[in-house]
Design an enzyme around this catalytic site. Structure first.
Site, PDB file in Angstrom:
ATOM      1  N   ASP A  66       0.862  -1.171   0.000  1.00  0.00           N
ATOM      2  CA  ASP A  66       0.000   0.000   0.000  1.00  0.00           C
ATOM      3  C   ASP A  66       0.918   1.247   0.000  1.00  0.00           C
ATOM      4  OD1 ASP A  66      -2.327   1.652   0.696  1.00  0.00           O
ATOM      5  OD2 ASP A  66      -1.387   1.774   2.662  1.00  0.00           O
ATOM      6  N   ASP A  85      -0.258   5.128   1.061  1.00  0.00           N
ATOM      7  CA  ASP A  85      -0.491   6.103   2.140  1.00  0.00           C
ATOM      8  C   ASP A  85      -0.426   5.442   3.508  1.00  0.00           C
ATOM      9  OD1 ASP A  85      -1.035   8.725   0.954  1.00  0.00           O
ATOM     10  OD2 ASP A  85      -2.754   7.756   0.009  1.00  0.00           O
ATOM     11  N   GLU A 142     -13.684   4.612   7.970  1.00  0.00           N
ATOM     12  CA  GLU A 142     -12.568   3.819   7.424  1.00  0.00           C
ATOM     13  C   GLU A 142     -11.833   3.069   8.531  1.00  0.00           C
ATOM     14  OE1 GLU A 142      -9.547   5.901   4.958  1.00  0.00           O
ATOM     15  OE2 GLU A 142      -8.121   4.480   5.792  1.00  0.00           O
ATOM     16  N   SER A 177      -2.602   1.546  -4.455  1.00  0.00           N
ATOM     17  CA  SER A 177      -3.013   2.642  -3.576  1.00  0.00           C
ATOM     18  C   SER A 177      -4.367   3.244  -3.948  1.00  0.00           C
ATOM     19  CB  SER A 177      -1.956   3.750  -3.633  1.00  0.00           C
ATOM     20  OG  SER A 177      -2.416   4.901  -2.982  1.00  0.00           O
ATOM     21  N   ALA A 178      -5.123   3.521  -2.907  1.00  0.00           N
ATOM     22  CA  ALA A 178      -6.382   4.246  -3.096  1.00  0.00           C
ATOM     23  C   ALA A 178      -6.133   5.755  -3.048  1.00  0.00           C
ATOM     24  CB  ALA A 178      -7.382   3.829  -2.028  1.00  0.00           C
ATOM     25  N   LYS A 192      -9.460  -3.284  -3.047  1.00  0.00           N
ATOM     26  CA  LYS A 192      -8.173  -3.565  -3.682  1.00  0.00           C
ATOM     27  C   LYS A 192      -8.069  -5.004  -4.211  1.00  0.00           C
ATOM     28  CE  LYS A 192      -5.560   0.046  -1.363  1.00  0.00           C
ATOM     29  NZ  LYS A 192      -4.345   0.381  -0.633  1.00  0.00           N
ATOM     30  N   ASP A 205      -1.624  -0.797   5.791  1.00  0.00           N
ATOM     31  CA  ASP A 205      -2.007  -0.186   7.067  1.00  0.00           C
ATOM     32  C   ASP A 205      -3.498  -0.294   7.328  1.00  0.00           C
ATOM     33  OD1 ASP A 205      -2.621   1.966   5.103  1.00  0.00           O
ATOM     34  OD2 ASP A 205      -3.145   3.074   6.915  1.00  0.00           O
TER      35      ASP A 205
HETATM   36  N1  LIG Z   1     -10.464  12.186   0.228  1.00  0.00           N
HETATM   37  C1  LIG Z   1      -9.633  11.281   0.776  1.00  0.00           C
HETATM   38  C2  LIG Z   1      -9.739   9.931   0.480  1.00  0.00           C
HETATM   39  C3  LIG Z   1      -8.837   9.053   1.072  1.00  0.00           C
HETATM   40  N2  LIG Z   1      -7.910   9.501   1.918  1.00  0.00           N
HETATM   41  C4  LIG Z   1      -6.932   8.568   2.523  1.00  0.00           C
HETATM   42  O1  LIG Z   1      -6.132   8.011   1.511  1.00  0.00           O
HETATM   43  C5  LIG Z   1      -5.677   6.736   1.907  1.00  0.00           C
HETATM   44  C6  LIG Z   1      -5.821   5.771   0.771  1.00  0.00           C
HETATM   45  O2  LIG Z   1      -4.633   5.515   0.141  1.00  0.00           O
HETATM   46  P1  LIG Z   1      -3.795   4.122   0.349  1.00  0.00           P
HETATM   47  O3  LIG Z   1      -2.519   4.365  -0.365  1.00  0.00           O
HETATM   48  O4  LIG Z   1      -3.589   3.932   1.810  1.00  0.00           O
HETATM   49  O5  LIG Z   1      -4.603   3.034  -0.279  1.00  0.00           O
HETATM   50  C7  LIG Z   1      -6.504   6.300   3.092  1.00  0.00           C
HETATM   51  O6  LIG Z   1      -5.698   6.246   4.221  1.00  0.00           O
HETATM   52  C8  LIG Z   1      -7.551   7.403   3.235  1.00  0.00           C
HETATM   53  O7  LIG Z   1      -7.774   7.733   4.580  1.00  0.00           O
HETATM   54  C9  LIG Z   1      -7.801  10.835   2.188  1.00  0.00           C
HETATM   55  O8  LIG Z   1      -6.908  11.242   2.969  1.00  0.00           O
HETATM   56  N3  LIG Z   1      -8.690  11.722   1.626  1.00  0.00           N
HETATM   57 MG   LIG Z   2      -2.818   3.165   3.445  1.00  0.00          MG
END
Ligand SMILES: Nc1ccn([C@@H]2O[C@H](COP(=O)(O)O)[C@@H](O)[C@H]2O)c(=O)n1
Ligand SMILES: [Mg+2]
Length: 330
Positions: free
Chosen positions: A82, A84, A129, A197-198, A246, A271
Site C-alpha cells: 500500500d 499512504d 474507514e 493505492s487508493a 483492492k 495499514d
Molecule cells: N479524500 C480522501 C480519500 C482518502 N484519503 C486517505 O487516503 C488513503 C488511501 O490511500 P492508500 O494508499 O492507503 O490506499 C486512506 O488512508 C484514506 O484515509 C484521504 O486522505 N482523503
Molecule cells: Mg494506506
C-alpha cells in the site's frame, strides 16, 4: 552492489538448513558467567523484531515463513504494498502527515469554500474507514461515497497538472525512514514492487520522486488524474480504487501477476484491513508474509490486526522491520 558487508555474512548464515542456528550467545556467557538464554530462531535473533511495538501472534508461522522466504531467495520474491501511511509516514512529531488526497485538499490550489466541503467529508468518512466494529462490507458503500464526492470536488477546483509538483513540495507528505534504502535494494536485486493505492497516482509518484526515486521495477496501481489538452484536471481515469476494493477491478484485466507467476513468495505491507486483499489476484501463491502498520485507533484495532497480519508494527515511523527481513532474503 549497494550491500553492506554485514549483510553478506548474515544472509549466508541464514540460508537453508542453517535457519535454526544458535546465534552468538557464547560471548555473553563468557562475560556474565551465567548460562545465556539460547536464541535459536530467526525471529529471536532479529533485534528489530524484539522491540515493544512489534506484535507477532503466531510466532511459529512467522518463523516458518521467514525460513522459507530466505531459503527460496530473491528470485521467488515479489513485494505488494500500500502507499499512504504504509510507505508514507503517518505523523511527524505528533502532527499528521498528508496523504496523497490531503496534498491537494490542503493546498493553496483549492479554494476555501471547497476545502470546507472536503474537510467535512474527511470528518464524516475517515472515522468509518478506521472503525474497528464495522465489517469491510459495511464500510464499502461509505468509501465509495467519500471517494466519489471527494474526487468530484477536486475536479471542480480547476487544478493544473503543472501545479502538482509544488503542491507536493509544500506539503508535509514524507516517506517512512528506510524507504529509500528499500526501493534501491529491491531495484538492485530486480525484485518487483507493486504499489497498490487508493490515493492519487500522480501525487504518489511525485512524492516518491521528491523523496527517493521511481525505479523500473515499481508498478503503481492507483487513481490517476485525467487532464485535458490545456493540462486542466477533468476527471479520474478508470475504475475508482478505494481502501476496501483492492481485491477487484484494477488488476483484473492486467497480466501483471501472470508475468510474475514464478515469484510465488509475497511480502505484503499495508495499514488497513483492506490492504490484506491486495494479493488476491496472485496465481499459485506459495508463501505470504503480511506486515501491518497500525497507526491510528490502536487499542480498538490491535487484536484484529494481530489476527490478520503476521507482524504488526504499532506507531512505527520506519521500514526497519521489513528492511531487516529483506536483508536476509536479498
Ligand atoms: N479524500 C480522501 C480519500 C482518502 N484519503 C486517505 O487516503 C488513503 C488511501 O490511500 P492508500 O494508499 O492507503 O490506499 C486512506 O488512508 C484514506 O484515509 C484521504 O486522505 N482523503
Ligand atoms: Mg494506506
Amino acid at each position: 552492489m549497494a550491500r553492506t558487508s554485514g549483510w553478506n555474512t548474515t544472509a549466508a548464515v541464514m540460508t537453508g538448513a542453517a535457519c535454526a542456528l544458535a546465534g552468538a550467545a557464547l560471548a555473553g556467557y563468557l562475560l556474565s558467567g551465567r548460562r545465556p538464554k539460547k536464541r535459536t530462531k530467526i525471529i529471536e535473533m532479529m533485534d528489530e523484531l524484539q522491540k515493544e511495538n512489534v506484535y507477532i501472534k503466531d510466532k511459529e508461522r512467522v518463523e516458518k515463513l521467514l525460513c522459507q522466504l530466505i531459503q527460496d531467495g530473491k528470485s521467488k520474491l515479489q513485494i505488494i504494498t500500500d502507499f499512504d501511511m504504509t510507505l508514507s509516514r503517518f505523523s511527524i512529531n505528533g502532527k499528521r502527515c498528508a496523504t496523497c488526497h490531503n496534498v491537494l485538499e490542503d493546498s493553496t490550489l483549492v479554494p476555501e469554500s471547497k476545502k470546507q466541503i472536503l474537510d467535512e467529508l474527511r470528518d464524516t468518512y475517515y472515522p468509518i474507514e478506521i472503525n474497528a466494529k464495522m465489517t469491510i462490507e459495511e464500510k464499502i458503500p461509505f468509501m465509495m461515497e467519500w471517494y466519489t464526492k471527494g474526487t468530484g470536488v477536486l475536479v471542480e477546483c480547476g487544478l493544473k497538472q503543472s501545479d502538482l509538483s509544488l503542491a507536493v513540495k509544500e506539503s508535509n507528505a514524507q516517506l517512512r525512514e528506510g524507504c529509500d534504502w528499500q526501493f534501491h535494494a529491491l531495484h538492485e536485486h530486480s525484485v518487483p514492487m507493486l504499489i497498490f493505492s487508493a490515493g492519487i497516482g500522480d501525487i504518489l509518484e511525485e512524492i516518491i520522486k521528491q523523496h527517493s526515486q521511481m525505479y523500473a521495477n515499481m508498478r503503481v496501481v492507483s487513481n490517476y488524474m485525467d487532464f485535458n489538452h490545456d493540462g486542466m484536471l477533468v476527471g479520474f481515469k478508470g475504475d475508482l480504487v478505494h481502501t476496501y476494493n483492492k481485491n477487484e477491478g484494477a488488476l483484473r484485466n492486467s497480466d501483471y501477476f501472470t508475468t510474475l507467476k514464478e515469484r510465488r513468495n509475497i511480502i505484503l505491507m499495508g495499514d488497513s484491513m483492506g490492504d490484506l486483499r491486495m494479493a488476491d489476484g496472485v496465481p499459485n501463491m506459495q508463501q505470504i508474509l503480511k506486515i501491518g502498520f497500525l497507526n491510528d485507533n490502536i487499542e480498538e484495532r490491535l487484536e484484529k490486526y494481530k489476527e490478520a497480519y503476521d507482524i504488526v508494527l504499532v506507531s512505527d515511523s520506519t521500514m526497519d522491520v521489513p528492511n531487516a527481513i529483506l536483508k536476509k532474503i536479498l
